[in-house]
Motif scaffolding. Sequence first.
Motif, PDB file in Angstrom:
ATOM      1  N   SER A 168      13.898 -20.847  11.298  1.00 20.25           N
ATOM      2  CA  SER A 168      13.040 -20.860  12.484  1.00 20.25           C
ATOM      3  C   SER A 168      12.191 -22.128  12.480  1.00 20.25           C
ATOM      4  O   SER A 168      12.168 -22.870  11.492  1.00 20.25           O
ATOM      5  CB  SER A 168      12.130 -19.640  12.467  1.00 20.25           C
ATOM      6  OG  SER A 168      11.221 -19.756  11.398  1.00 20.25           O
ATOM      7  N   GLY A 170       8.966 -22.557  12.283  1.00 23.87           N
ATOM      8  CA  GLY A 170       7.939 -22.563  11.247  1.00 23.87           C
ATOM      9  C   GLY A 170       8.523 -22.867   9.879  1.00 23.87           C
ATOM     10  O   GLY A 170       7.950 -23.627   9.093  1.00 23.87           O
ATOM     11  N   MET A 171       9.697 -22.272   9.606  1.00 23.15           N
ATOM     12  CA  MET A 171      10.374 -22.509   8.324  1.00 23.15           C
ATOM     13  C   MET A 171      10.788 -23.965   8.205  1.00 23.15           C
ATOM     14  O   MET A 171      10.681 -24.567   7.139  1.00 23.15           O
ATOM     15  CB  MET A 171      11.629 -21.643   8.226  1.00 23.15           C
ATOM     16  CG  MET A 171      11.320 -20.184   8.122  1.00 23.15           C
ATOM     17  SD  MET A 171      10.837 -19.759   6.460  1.00 23.15           S
ATOM     18  CE  MET A 171      11.951 -18.437   6.154  1.00 23.15           C
ATOM     19  N   ASP A 198       3.749 -21.570  17.225  1.00 23.95           N
ATOM     20  CA  ASP A 198       2.814 -20.559  17.700  1.00 23.95           C
ATOM     21  C   ASP A 198       1.606 -20.442  16.777  1.00 23.95           C
ATOM     22  O   ASP A 198       1.674 -20.814  15.610  1.00 23.95           O
ATOM     23  CB  ASP A 198       3.520 -19.199  17.770  1.00 23.95           C
ATOM     24  CG  ASP A 198       4.401 -19.111  18.996  1.00 23.95           C
ATOM     25  OD1 ASP A 198       3.958 -19.557  20.059  1.00 23.95           O
ATOM     26  OD2 ASP A 198       5.525 -18.600  18.889  1.00 23.95           O
ATOM     27  N   GLN A 202       1.114 -21.437  13.009  1.00 24.02           N
ATOM     28  CA  GLN A 202       0.243 -22.599  12.813  1.00 24.02           C
ATOM     29  C   GLN A 202      -0.753 -22.350  11.697  1.00 24.02           C
ATOM     30  O   GLN A 202      -0.927 -23.178  10.803  1.00 24.02           O
ATOM     31  CB  GLN A 202      -0.492 -22.916  14.115  1.00 24.02           C
ATOM     32  CG  GLN A 202      -1.692 -23.826  13.931  1.00 24.02           C
ATOM     33  CD  GLN A 202      -2.261 -24.330  15.237  1.00 24.02           C
ATOM     34  OE1 GLN A 202      -1.602 -25.059  15.970  1.00 24.02           O
ATOM     35  NE2 GLN A 202      -3.480 -23.946  15.546  1.00 24.02           N
TER      36      GLN A 202
END
Lengths: 339, 326
Positions: A168, A170-171, A198, A202
């Motif tokens: 994803s 974030g990953m 998001d 964050q």
Amino acid sequence: MNCSTPSFRGEIAKLPLLEIDSLAVDYRTSRGTVHAVNDVSFFLEKGETLGLAGESGSGKSTLGLSIIRLVPYPGVIGGGQIKIDGRDIVALPEHEMQTFRGTKVAYVFQDPMISLNPVKKIGAHFVELIRTHEPNVSKKEAFERAKTVLKNLGIQPERINDYPHQFSGGMRQRIMIGLAIALNPDLVIADEPTTALDVIVQAKILDLLESLRKAYQMALILISHDLSIILERCDKIIVMYAGHMVEYADGTELHGRPAHPYTQKLLQSIPNIELSDQKLTAIPGSPPDMLNPPNGCRFWPRCSCTMEICRVKEPLLISIGRNHLVKCFLYGEKGVQSE
Amino acid sequence: MSEIVRVEHLKKYFPVQKSVLEQLFTRKKKSVRAVDDVTFSIKKGEIFTLAGESGCGKTTTGKLIVRLLKPTSGRIYFKGEDITQLKREELRLLRRKMQIIFQDPYASLNPRMTIGKAIGHPLEIHGLARGEEKKGKVLEVLQKVGLTPPQQFMNLFPHQLSGGQRQRVALGRSIILEPEFMVADEPVSMIDVSLRTTIIDLMLGFRKELGLTYLFVTHDLAVAKYISDRIAIMYLGRIIEIGSKESLFKNPLHPYTKALLSAIPVPEPKKKREVIELKGEVPSAINIPPGCRFSSRCPFKKDECTKTEPELVEAEKDHSVACYLS
């Protein structure tokens, strides 16, 4: 108060990690020269966090990129010095610069979706990085080191054989941070590291950066348009406007006693979730066209305290307190009198 | 206050292409459940906000209401009239009354149309004014959205404007028909901080001046708190909490809302916040977990949470939550 050169220079005896002195970066385009970064000076010590705040076009990313000498064409460093551990890197040949990147200074880019090679596994990214800088390390050893890094990032080490698209956003940003810290640099520059993510992700990424920074004893430059996250995470803050460093102060000082009219207005235009009945004020006008910036102070067309001198002369960065610099005539005209 | 928009059990499923093997061996249809049974109403004159993270279905809900998308099931009422099944021509008439502005002012304006033409275009489409009359109205709108001097802006092209100015053009284009209801889909998230307030102030001004009602779609809860009267928090296609701004921020009830609020940065130096940790990431909208859709990440999960999905229940005045805990 009456010094034109920043007074903080005298305060430290040992060599700072990063010292930037009257740096100028220009983009020489066919329509004219854009002075994207103008007369910027500051220093950073080991383990410190510095926030670079500013709107789009303020020169904050250009400043960040110039520290690793990756300003894109047609950008050139037009003057000044960038000293890392006392060594000026502005004129360093490219092959020497390459050894600097990654080992001394590393960069985390904004968009994790496009910063990883889509046809290479995550492991290959790490192995290439480690073996480029340390050719003696075997592939297997590099692989093991990569696994440890992934573990520190909160990613299962088994996922080292996955491709970027299997992660994803974030990953992927975690992986980018992992690549930046893999060689244990002294300074990490994170350029809007969470803008594409998001809020919950964050917060996690910023926490991760903070804990890694402490664990690896790195210095951090956090570049963001979002003054909230900079105030929350940084010791020192530089506010940029149209290529100028308009204010420099500690976070508490900047928040408590903002000096430059732009900083004051900017702080009044950020909604704060903890306040009710907040009244936001707008800054009139728009940021200047950088090909034709206004004469004098670059903020005067939008400023509510414009004086005659603001339109004709560019103010110098003057000290108005301990570790507090501002580029504004409201605090006196010292420094221009010599002209 | 009377109700202007009402949405009942609204659903929008987007079909997903199956792989060759799946086509051969399974009959089950796969779909992205972007909006999955959403019910709410908006009162005349209020600013109602749909907030949530990317992929929660907030934008899709906004587009469904102005009927840019056709719902899979459910009903949409505008001023008491069922608009779910309206045909093309009927929709055209309806859109004089309901407008939408989009996030990206770089993509929502035709690069080959001058600002004046873009703003006057809706008048032409609806046959409301032409020639000098149209020009007069366009100049008036340019003045209203703060693009002055209007005579000069009229002949410019979008590429000659900044992001903030373009969003003003988009706003002007949508108010020239004097609509009653507007969907504003992240109108300030691509605009620089120093210019955001001016756009928000314009929107608040039009509410007073034209009696506009807004559906505001945003991921930024700090902005939502500043602008809205009521807020609905969406997660994976469903509203999990809805309430007046005051009670929702003062007393968030759903664990997801609490986590979301705790993660928002506060513009104060070195503020130490208690961030509520959530496990993992948002699941895919193709495979929504059974029971409460938040149960896979919820730190307070109970047995019943994985069995049946909780309904929105009023917990206090004007504040409802879909959670078994409260």
